[in-house]
Design an enzyme around this catalytic site. Sequence first.
Site, PDB file in Angstrom:
ATOM      1  N   LYS A   1       1.619  66.934 -16.546  1.00 30.91           N
ATOM      2  CA  LYS A   1       1.545  67.953 -17.624  1.00 30.91           C
ATOM      3  C   LYS A   1       2.755  67.873 -18.545  1.00 30.91           C
ATOM      4  O   LYS A   1       2.647  68.114 -19.732  1.00 30.91           O
ATOM      5  CB  LYS A   1       1.456  69.362 -17.016  1.00 30.91           C
TER       6      LYS A   1
ATOM      7  N   GLY B   1       1.189  55.304 -19.215  1.00 28.30           N
ATOM      8  CA  GLY B   1       2.606  55.048 -18.927  1.00 28.30           C
ATOM      9  C   GLY B   1       3.407  56.301 -19.188  1.00 28.30           C
ATOM     10  O   GLY B   1       2.878  57.299 -19.683  1.00 28.30           O
TER      11      GLY B   1
ATOM     12  N   THR C   1      11.601  67.855  -4.952  1.00 25.73           N
ATOM     13  CA  THR C   1      12.124  67.732  -3.586  1.00 25.73           C
ATOM     14  C   THR C   1      12.318  66.276  -3.152  1.00 25.73           C
ATOM     15  O   THR C   1      12.916  66.037  -2.111  1.00 25.73           O
ATOM     16  CB  THR C   1      11.142  68.385  -2.588  1.00 25.73           C
ATOM     17  N   GLY C   2      11.791  65.339  -3.905  1.00 24.05           N
ATOM     18  CA  GLY C   2      11.907  63.917  -3.540  1.00 24.05           C
ATOM     19  C   GLY C   2      10.968  63.515  -2.406  1.00 24.05           C
ATOM     20  O   GLY C   2      10.966  62.364  -1.977  1.00 24.05           O
TER      21      GLY C   2
ATOM     22  N   GLN D   1       2.359  73.539 -11.606  1.00 24.60           N
ATOM     23  CA  GLN D   1       1.528  73.307 -10.412  1.00 24.60           C
ATOM     24  C   GLN D   1       0.082  72.977 -10.832  1.00 24.60           C
ATOM     25  O   GLN D   1      -0.145  72.671 -11.986  1.00 24.60           O
ATOM     26  CB  GLN D   1       1.559  74.498  -9.447  1.00 24.60           C
TER      27      GLN D   1
ATOM     28  N   GLU E   1       0.289  66.322 -12.151  1.00 20.98           N
ATOM     29  CA  GLU E   1      -0.709  65.528 -12.880  1.00 20.98           C
ATOM     30  C   GLU E   1      -0.126  64.864 -14.121  1.00 20.98           C
ATOM     31  O   GLU E   1      -0.804  64.072 -14.771  1.00 20.98           O
ATOM     32  CB  GLU E   1      -1.898  66.405 -13.318  1.00 20.98           C
TER      33      GLU E   1
ATOM     34  N   HIS F   1       8.781  68.854 -14.181  1.00 22.61           N
ATOM     35  CA  HIS F   1       8.027  68.162 -15.228  1.00 22.61           C
ATOM     36  C   HIS F   1       8.860  67.012 -15.766  1.00 22.61           C
ATOM     37  O   HIS F   1       9.913  67.230 -16.360  1.00 22.61           O
ATOM     38  CB  HIS F   1       7.654  69.155 -16.342  1.00 22.61           C
TER      39      HIS F   1
HETATM   40  P1  IMP Z   1       6.028  76.698  -3.161  1.00 20.16           P
HETATM   41  O1  IMP Z   1       5.390  76.845  -4.502  1.00 20.16           O
HETATM   42  O2  IMP Z   1       7.418  76.142  -3.202  1.00 20.16           O
HETATM   43  O3  IMP Z   1       5.942  77.966  -2.361  1.00 20.16           O
HETATM   44  O4  IMP Z   1       5.180  75.621  -2.326  1.00 20.16           O
HETATM   45  C1  IMP Z   1       3.846  75.847  -1.945  1.00 20.16           C
HETATM   46  C2  IMP Z   1       3.024  74.577  -2.010  1.00 20.16           C
HETATM   47  O5  IMP Z   1       2.887  74.193  -3.386  1.00 20.16           O
HETATM   48  C3  IMP Z   1       3.654  73.385  -1.310  1.00 20.16           C
HETATM   49  O6  IMP Z   1       2.628  72.566  -0.798  1.00 20.16           O
HETATM   50  C4  IMP Z   1       4.360  72.646  -2.427  1.00 20.16           C
HETATM   51  O7  IMP Z   1       4.540  71.280  -2.140  1.00 20.16           O
HETATM   52  C5  IMP Z   1       3.381  72.867  -3.562  1.00 20.16           C
HETATM   53  N1  IMP Z   1       4.018  72.806  -4.886  1.00 20.16           N
HETATM   54  C6  IMP Z   1       4.789  73.750  -5.472  1.00 20.16           C
HETATM   55  N2  IMP Z   1       5.181  73.345  -6.682  1.00 20.16           N
HETATM   56  C7  IMP Z   1       4.623  72.153  -6.885  1.00 20.16           C
HETATM   57  C8  IMP Z   1       4.637  71.232  -7.989  1.00 20.16           C
HETATM   58  O8  IMP Z   1       5.231  71.474  -9.041  1.00 20.16           O
HETATM   59  N3  IMP Z   1       3.929  70.095  -7.824  1.00 20.16           N
HETATM   60  C9  IMP Z   1       3.229  69.823  -6.683  1.00 20.16           C
HETATM   61  N4  IMP Z   1       3.189  70.642  -5.635  1.00 20.16           N
HETATM   62  C10 IMP Z   1       3.878  71.804  -5.733  1.00 20.16           C
END
Ligand code: IMP
Length: 427
Positions: free
Chosen positions: A16, A414, A300-301, A223, A14, A41
């Site tokens: 953060k 921005g 992860t891109g 997250q 979002e 971030h």
């Molecule tokens: P994990 O946290 O790597 O186990 O991933 C579990 C789920 O959370 C997956 O759908 C990821 O894409 C999502 N996820 C984990 N960290 C982030 C983040 O920082 N931003 C957005 N999605 C996240």
Amino acid sequence: MPVIAVIGAQWGDEGKGKIVDLLAEEAEVVIRFSGGDNAGHTVVNRYGEFKLHLVPAGIFSPLTTCIIGNGVVINPKVLLEEIDQLNQRGVDTSRLFISDRAHLVMPYHLLLDGLEEEARGGKAIGTTRKGIGPAFADKTARLGIRTGDLLDREVLRERLHFILSYKNTILTKVYGADPLSEDEVYAQYCQYGEKLSPYIRETTAMIEEALEQKKRILLEGAQGTLLDPDFGTYPYTTSSSPLAGGSCLGAGLGPTKVDQILGVFKAYCTRVGGGPMPTELKDEIGNLIRERAHEFGTTTGRPRRCGWFDAVAAKFSTRINGFTQAAITRLDVLDTLPTLKICVSYKLGEEVISQFPSSAAVLEQCQPVYEELPGWQAPTSHIQNYEQLPPQARQYLSRLEELISCPISIISVGMRREQTIRKRPIF
Ligand code: IMP
């Protein structure tokens, strides 16, 4: 003096990082409280552009103490690389501290994250494969190794011996993978321990002292709410709590100490990985948002799934976090659109529902019911004052404010710090 928790209100990403970077200028302590290096971030400031995974975004404010709390799982390799990169670019990390209770991401966590995802096949969660789920599972199963264990080689050896023989059995017998060498992992983690030892502390005492001295403290979430293992779209969630409630647990302070809970919402929605997202746009508008906002995962891109603002989910997020204020980010991304949609309820079969379902399978069947608002079709990324926003943009924000039942304090237009509209004071 207030303690403010900065919480992701949607599916993560979002913005953060920007909000914490901005507020950290006024804060004396920033504590990251959950997740691990699955988080990314992005911060753009006078030092340049940074993608932080573990170090709190407050690190750029020269007088701010930064703490990685007990609720974070730490991959020491990633953390040491991040510290090195910050130092190389002139950022001082001597005010960084790590809770000795924070758990470590171990090499078998990374392997198991990948193997478990592959075993899920078509039902894969789409994890970041950073070993985060397996590390939090081990924490709960009492099979974790903590940063504090790195400070005592005997303890480390003993814990590793017991845990690794168990993990090797799973790796070899369940997945047919190669076992890990205890000596190699031990030697590697001893090295990490040496490098990280200056940062490792019992941090709750530091936080208590800061509270006594009435310092301004930010609790930095990672997250987003809809990825919470209890309240998110389970099982398509992460494995630690990104909620306001999780902030106390993951930082090490009592709930009565938190004064403000700032929910950070994007002006639209994104999600990365698997799981339901009722407002996802698989069309030109979705592509336009993704390209315009460069919606690709920081860690992860992967391309992010983009969609309209989901007020059903947003209201639920306010409910379970108890937001006292909201920040709306990336408003400028919507600048060119002639019409905007906000999802105000879901259609489930013949029924119209306004509650966010607890089951991912049910949410998967929900169709968004939209309200349409006119777009403003004018640039906003130079605007610093709320009154100067086009009337349609103010109308959109007012409607969001009404729907999420929470006053908007910050609007981001921005990436840069100065591209921010402060509608109400936060501290
Ligand atoms: P994990 O946290 O790597 O186990 O991933 C579990 C789920 O959370 C997956 O759908 C990821 O894409 C999502 N996820 C984990 N960290 C982030 C983040 O920082 N931003 C957005 N999605 C996240």
